[in-house]
Structure formats: structure tokens, C-alpha cells
Design an enzyme around this catalytic site. Structure first.
Site, PDB file in Angstrom:
ATOM      1  N   LYS A 127      -5.636 -11.065 -12.697  1.00 44.71           N
ATOM      2  CA  LYS A 127      -6.297 -11.503 -11.793  1.00 44.71           C
ATOM      3  C   LYS A 127      -7.350 -10.506 -11.043  1.00 44.71           C
ATOM      4  O   LYS A 127      -8.021 -11.065 -10.499  1.00 44.71           O
ATOM      5  CB  LYS A 127      -4.709 -11.524 -10.597  1.00 44.71           C
ATOM      6  CG  LYS A 127      -4.819 -11.611  -9.028  1.00 44.71           C
ATOM      7  CD  LYS A 127      -3.463 -11.367  -8.892  1.00 44.71           C
ATOM      8  CE  LYS A 127      -2.585 -10.379  -8.235  1.00 44.71           C
ATOM      9  NZ  LYS A 127      -3.461  -9.801  -6.900  1.00 44.71           N
ATOM     10  N   SER A 128      -6.798  -9.432 -11.253  1.00 44.06           N
ATOM     11  CA  SER A 128      -8.546  -8.662 -10.526  1.00 44.06           C
ATOM     12  C   SER A 128     -10.054  -8.979 -10.780  1.00 44.06           C
ATOM     13  O   SER A 128     -10.306  -9.314 -10.657  1.00 44.06           O
ATOM     14  CB  SER A 128      -7.988  -6.670 -10.999  1.00 44.06           C
ATOM     15  OG  SER A 128      -6.888  -6.574 -10.309  1.00 44.06           O
ATOM     16  N   GLY A 166      -4.771  -9.000  -0.931  1.00 45.07           N
ATOM     17  CA  GLY A 166      -5.224  -8.422  -0.309  1.00 45.07           C
ATOM     18  C   GLY A 166      -6.967  -8.175  -1.119  1.00 45.07           C
ATOM     19  O   GLY A 166      -7.288  -7.863  -0.155  1.00 45.07           O
ATOM     20  N   SER A 169      -7.799   3.312  -4.007  1.00 38.28           N
ATOM     21  CA  SER A 169      -7.833   2.426  -4.431  1.00 38.28           C
ATOM     22  C   SER A 169      -9.251   1.429  -4.895  1.00 38.28           C
ATOM     23  O   SER A 169     -10.520   1.445  -4.318  1.00 38.28           O
ATOM     24  CB  SER A 169      -7.218   1.792  -2.732  1.00 38.28           C
ATOM     25  OG  SER A 169      -8.660   0.958  -2.432  1.00 38.28           O
ATOM     26  N   GLN A 218      -9.730  -1.367  -4.160  1.00 36.60           N
ATOM     27  CA  GLN A 218     -10.004  -2.346  -3.167  1.00 36.60           C
ATOM     28  C   GLN A 218     -10.955  -1.701  -2.490  1.00 36.60           C
ATOM     29  O   GLN A 218     -12.073  -2.401  -2.248  1.00 36.60           O
ATOM     30  CB  GLN A 218      -8.576  -2.989  -2.754  1.00 36.60           C
ATOM     31  CG  GLN A 218      -7.996  -3.694  -3.365  1.00 36.60           C
ATOM     32  CD  GLN A 218      -6.850  -4.913  -2.621  1.00 36.60           C
ATOM     33  OE1 GLN A 218      -6.601  -4.412  -1.970  1.00 36.60           O
ATOM     34  NE2 GLN A 218      -5.968  -5.496  -3.682  1.00 36.60           N
ATOM     35  N   ASP A 238       0.729  -0.890 -10.312  1.00 35.40           N
ATOM     36  CA  ASP A 238       1.436  -2.598  -9.906  1.00 35.40           C
ATOM     37  C   ASP A 238       2.570  -3.046 -10.487  1.00 35.40           C
ATOM     38  O   ASP A 238       2.669  -4.180 -10.668  1.00 35.40           O
ATOM     39  CB  ASP A 238      -0.106  -3.717  -9.869  1.00 35.40           C
ATOM     40  CG  ASP A 238      -0.636  -3.969  -8.475  1.00 35.40           C
ATOM     41  OD1 ASP A 238      -0.205  -3.252  -7.975  1.00 35.40           O
ATOM     42  OD2 ASP A 238      -1.488  -3.993  -8.922  1.00 35.40           O
ATOM     43  N   LYS A 288       1.876  -2.827  -0.221  1.00 42.16           N
ATOM     44  CA  LYS A 288       1.598  -4.084  -1.478  1.00 42.16           C
ATOM     45  C   LYS A 288       2.103  -4.822  -0.591  1.00 42.16           C
ATOM     46  O   LYS A 288       2.481  -4.938   1.247  1.00 42.16           O
ATOM     47  CB  LYS A 288       2.795  -3.851  -2.360  1.00 42.16           C
ATOM     48  CG  LYS A 288       2.006  -2.646  -3.583  1.00 42.16           C
ATOM     49  CD  LYS A 288       0.253  -3.010  -3.268  1.00 42.16           C
ATOM     50  CE  LYS A 288      -0.438  -1.467  -3.581  1.00 42.16           C
ATOM     51  NZ  LYS A 288      -1.660  -2.132  -4.303  1.00 42.16           N
ATOM     52  N   ARG A 323       7.224  -2.779  -1.146  1.00 42.59           N
ATOM     53  CA  ARG A 323       7.869  -2.314  -2.476  1.00 42.59           C
ATOM     54  C   ARG A 323       9.363  -1.133  -2.984  1.00 42.59           C
ATOM     55  O   ARG A 323       9.649  -0.402  -3.291  1.00 42.59           O
ATOM     56  CB  ARG A 323       6.488  -2.717  -3.595  1.00 42.59           C
ATOM     57  CG  ARG A 323       6.273  -3.613  -3.299  1.00 42.59           C
ATOM     58  CD  ARG A 323       5.409  -3.694  -4.903  1.00 42.59           C
ATOM     59  NE  ARG A 323       5.037  -5.220  -5.077  1.00 42.59           N
ATOM     60  CZ  ARG A 323       3.557  -5.834  -5.957  1.00 42.59           C
ATOM     61  NH1 ARG A 323       2.850  -4.498  -6.354  1.00 42.59           N
ATOM     62  NH2 ARG A 323       2.898  -6.366  -5.668  1.00 42.59           N
ATOM     63  N   ARG A 329       5.304  -9.907  -6.923  1.00 40.77           N
ATOM     64  CA  ARG A 329       6.421  -9.391  -8.136  1.00 40.77           C
ATOM     65  C   ARG A 329       7.229  -8.693  -8.014  1.00 40.77           C
ATOM     66  O   ARG A 329       8.217  -8.282  -9.452  1.00 40.77           O
ATOM     67  CB  ARG A 329       5.170  -8.056  -8.026  1.00 40.77           C
ATOM     68  CG  ARG A 329       3.084  -7.930  -8.469  1.00 40.77           C
ATOM     69  CD  ARG A 329       2.603  -7.049  -9.430  1.00 40.77           C
ATOM     70  NE  ARG A 329       1.356  -7.253  -8.800  1.00 40.77           N
ATOM     71  CZ  ARG A 329       0.780  -7.640 -10.117  1.00 40.77           C
ATOM     72  NH1 ARG A 329       1.140  -8.458 -10.718  1.00 40.77           N
ATOM     73  NH2 ARG A 329      -0.358  -8.259  -9.403  1.00 40.77           N
TER      74      ARG A 329
END
Ligand code: S3P
Length: 429
Positions: free
Chosen positions: A22-23, A95, A168, A170, A317, A344, A348, A390
Site C-alpha cells: 500500500k505505501s 492518512g 512518522s 507520512q 501496522d 491510527k 488500536r 487491520r
């Protein structure tokens, strides 16, 4: 809303591939759109999050076509080629879409508004607003400027040196992507290494990026050039299959062509530490990314472990999957330094404990992690993903040993990252 049941007790056996990372998929389509020439992306993840990225880029005039078999073709229009969108950009649940695109939007000479679904609108954005503002973007959020929607008026950026307050990828990526449009170099310094796909891919598209230990420096200037990207299987999706094979007696599975980048493979090292029979073979490189086949075999003697510090970003993750394995392991597993789990797709820390405990597990929450007492026999119950992909898959894996009357509410979110999850589990059973 979709509910799911899964056959329990049957061992999982066979060879499979999981969908693309995905990333890496997000980054490939974003860089393709701002490069010159054609980018082909093989094994692109056609999950909902990555489709949100495509939709946002298309709304700004990017030429992206989905060919057969997860193949994407992007006709890039260069660093200055995006156009103002007609409406609000919608990042959905993603995100990565919102934060990474904000970096690119900060470099544009037009105004945009970007938002997301209910879950994304509760996730903190001050972490990108701060550095992007320092670079000169006018960027505002809601509610004390912390949350989406974000309004971004970009252009006229300057490079900065930015020390990330939390690890992070991101945030690091948003700053580096903005750096492409800035005057002068941009340097990001990480407290501990986080996934490094952005810097690796920027290098392969021809950007001037230097990576030294915990610091990444980007010098603007060179135009990016379209590339042929082959996306490895997503280790974050493989995590659920690996975990299922580790907890269901008699299982033995081979997952082909999974990305095992050092900044992502924490789950393999932790499972080895817990005594699992898990091996990586046939290692090769796809572009700058290491790929291997993962062999995993049930042995029934997992032991508890402690997961903390620098290891956390390498498996952040995968904690939902690892928590399920820990519930079946002998002893007390402690996960700490993982407060990022609270921001997240759901909190979580809370949702893992609340939902898995309905199945009879012994999980306690702490400020920055979980304490898991194992092993306990899991028993059937009705559990809920709270719309977190997830969480849904972690609960599905737990239900393989909890009994056939387990019902998992809210499983449609699984197609955010792993659209054929149930199909693959059924094939292995
Ligand atoms: C991601 C980075 C991580 C991860 C997320 C994907 C990325 O988030 O949890 O699922 O693609 O850069 P943070 O940057 O918030 O740690």
C-alpha cells in the site's frame, strides 16, 4: 454493513501472493503524476486507499489509466503540471493520501481543500501543518487547526531542516515531497528510522536525495523522470496470513514476493524471537526494494516477548496481527512505546483490547501499548472492527481458533488494503 464468518480449525496450506504494498503503491502513483514521461506501476494495490489517491490526482488533471491485472499507466506532466481541482479532494479513509498529498499541494500555486471520512477527520494533522507552514505554505485545519478538512494555499516554499518529533513516515514524506517545490535544500531528521520508501523512490525517479543514518536531504532542481515500478507484496497484508499459519495447527504457507525492506520487516524478527518457524528465501531486489518468499510453519510453541523502542516503527501496522499471535503464546507479551497506535484508523490500543477480550483473551491496555497474557483458549463471540481494516483482519484471524460461531461485524473495510483477504484464506483452508 457486511458481517463475516470464517471456517475455523482447518489448517492453512499452500502457496500464495498477497496484493501489492500500500505505501509503495501510493508513492508510485504520486511520483508518476509529477514526473515527466510515462510511469508504469505493476502490481499496484487496487485497494480503496490507493484508489483515493488516484481519484485526488485525477481531479487535478493527472492522466492515470488502470490497465489489466493491477497495471497502472501514468502520463506525468512534470512538477508544474497539476491543475486546480473543481471541488474538495477526498482522501477517504487514507492518512497516507491526505498527508503525502498535502506535501505536494503545498508546492502548488493554487488553493485546495482536502478532507476524508469520519475516521480520517479525527486523525491529527498538526504534525504536517507545522513543518509545511514553516516551509511557507498557508495550511489550516479544523478544530484548532489540527484536523481535516485542510485548506492549503501553496507555492513559494523554502527548504527547511526539520526534526520529526515522532517517527512518522507520512510526515517525513510530506516534508520531502514539499521540498521538491522549494527554494534550497530540505532536510528531515528522524528520531528513529521509519519506512523509507519515499526517499528510495525519489532517488529512483531522479531526485537529488542523500540518505545518512537518521537524516534525509533533498536538493530541489532535477525534474523527476517516469519509471517502471514493480510493487512488492505488502508485508502488512502478509502479516495476517503469517499469523494465521502460526496459530492454526498443521498450517504451512509460502507467501511469494513479499517486500522485506529493513524498515518494514520487524514482524519477521519478532516472530523469530517468539520461536516461530519463519524463513525468507529467494531474496531479490525490485527497484531499490528487497523482496523474498516467506515460508511459515505452525509449531505450536510460541513464547511471549517484549516489543518496544526503535522496533515499534518497523512493525507499527502489524501490531494487530502480532497481538493475536501473542494471545496464543506462552507468557506475558509487553508492547510499549507504541502510543502512535492511538491515532491510527481507530485507537488500536483500545479496540484491540476491547474486541479481542470478547473472545476470551487476556489483554490490558497501558498509556503506550498492551500487556497480553497468554495462552488462553479463545471462545466465539460477536466482535466489531469499528471500520478499521487491520482490526477486521486481526479479528478474522483470531476467529480461526475461536470457533465457528464468531461473527465479525463491519468487514467491508478490508478492501481498503487487502480486497481478496477472505478469498485467499478460503483457498488455503
Ligand atoms: C505509512 C506510514 C505509517 C503507517 C501507515 C502508512 C506510510 O504511518 O502506519 O499505515 O505509507 O507512510 P505514520 O507515518 O503515521 O507512522
Amino acid at each position: 454493513m457486511k458481517q463475516s464468518w470464517i471456517k475455523h480449525g482447518r489448517s492453512l496450506r499452500g502457496t500464495l501472493r498477497v496484493p501489492g504494498d500500500k505505501s509503495i503503491s501510493h508513492r508510485a502513483v504520486m511520483l508518476g503524476a509529477i514526473s515527466q514521461g510515462t510511469t508504469l506501476v505493476e502490481n499496484f494495490l487496487m485497494g480503496r486507499d490507493c484508489l483515493s489517491t488516484i481519484a485526488c490526482l485525477k481531479a487535478m488533471g493527472a492522466h492515470i489509466s488502470i490497465k489489466d491485472d493491477n497495471l497502472l499507466e501514468i502520463k506525468g506532466s512534470g512538477l508544474k503540471g497539476l491543475r486546480p481541482p473543481l471541488g474538495v479532494l477526498d482522501a477517504g479513509n487514507s492518512g497516507t493520501t491526505l498527508r503525502l498529498l498535502s506535501g505536494i499541494l503545498s508546492g502548488q500555486g493554487f488553493k485546495t481543500v482536502i478532507t476524508g471520512d469520519r475516521s480520517l477527520r479525527k486523525r491529527p494533522m498538526d504534525r504536517i501543518i507545522k513543518p509545511l507552514s514553516q516551509m511557507g505554505a498557508n495550511i489550516y485545519g479544523h478544530d484548532g487547526s489540527c484536523y481535516p478538512p485542510l485548506t492549503i494555499e501553496g507555492g513559494n516554499l523554502r527548504g527547511i531542516e526539520y526534526r520529526l518529533p515522532v517517527a512518522s513516515a507520512q510526515v517525513k514524506s510530506a516534508v520531502l515531497l514539499a521540498g521538491l517545490f522549494a527554494r534550497g535544500p530540505t532536510r528531515v531528521i528522524e528520531p528513529v528510522p521509519s519506512r523509507n520508501h519515499t526517499e528510495l523512490m525519489l532517488q529512483s525517479f531522479g531526485a537529488d536525495v542523500t540518505i545518512r543514518e537518521n537524516s534525509i536531504t533533498l536538493k530541489p532542481g532535477p525534474q523527476l523522470t517516469g519509471q517502471h515500478v514493480k510493487v512488492p507484496g505488502d508485508i502488512s497484508s502478509a502479516a495476517f496470513i503469517i499469523t494465521a499459519a502460526l496459530i492454526v495447527p498443521g498450517s504451512e504457507v509460502i507467501i511469494k514476493d513479499v517486500g522485506i525492506n529493513n524498515t518494514r520487516r520487524g514482524i519477521i524478527d519478532v516472530y523469530r524471537q517468539m520461536g516461530a518457524d519463519i524463513r525468507t528465501v529467494n531474496q531479490s531486489y525490485w527497484g531499490g526494494e528487497p523482496v523474498a518468499d516467506i515460508h511459515v510453519r505452525y509449531t505450536g510453541n510460541l513464547k511471549a516477548t517484549e516489543i518496544k523502542g526503535n522496533t515499534i516503527p518497523l512493525l507499527i501496522d502489524e501490531i494487530p496481527a502480532i497481538t493475536v499471535a501473542a494471545c496464543t503464546a506462552h507468557g506475558t507479551t509487553v508492547i510499549k512505546d507504541a502510543a502512535e497506535l492511538k491515532v491510527k484508523e481507530t485507537n488500536r490500543i483500545d479496540t484491540l483490547a476491547a474486541e479481542l477480550n470478547k473472545l476470551g483473551t487476556g489483554i490490558r491496555t497501558t498509556d503506550d501499548g498492551l500487556i497480553i497474557e497468554g495462552p488462553r483458549p479463545l471462545t466465539p463471540a460477536r466482535v466489531d472492527s469499528h471500520g478499521d481494516h487491520r482490526m477486521a483482519m486481526a479479528l478474522a484471524v483470531a476467529s480461526l481458533v475461536a470457533g465457528s460461531q464468531t461473527v465479525i461485524e463491519n468487514t467491508d473495510c478490508i478492501d481498503i488494503s487487502f480486497p481478496n483477504f477472505f478469498e485467499l484464506i478460503k483457498k488455503l483452508q
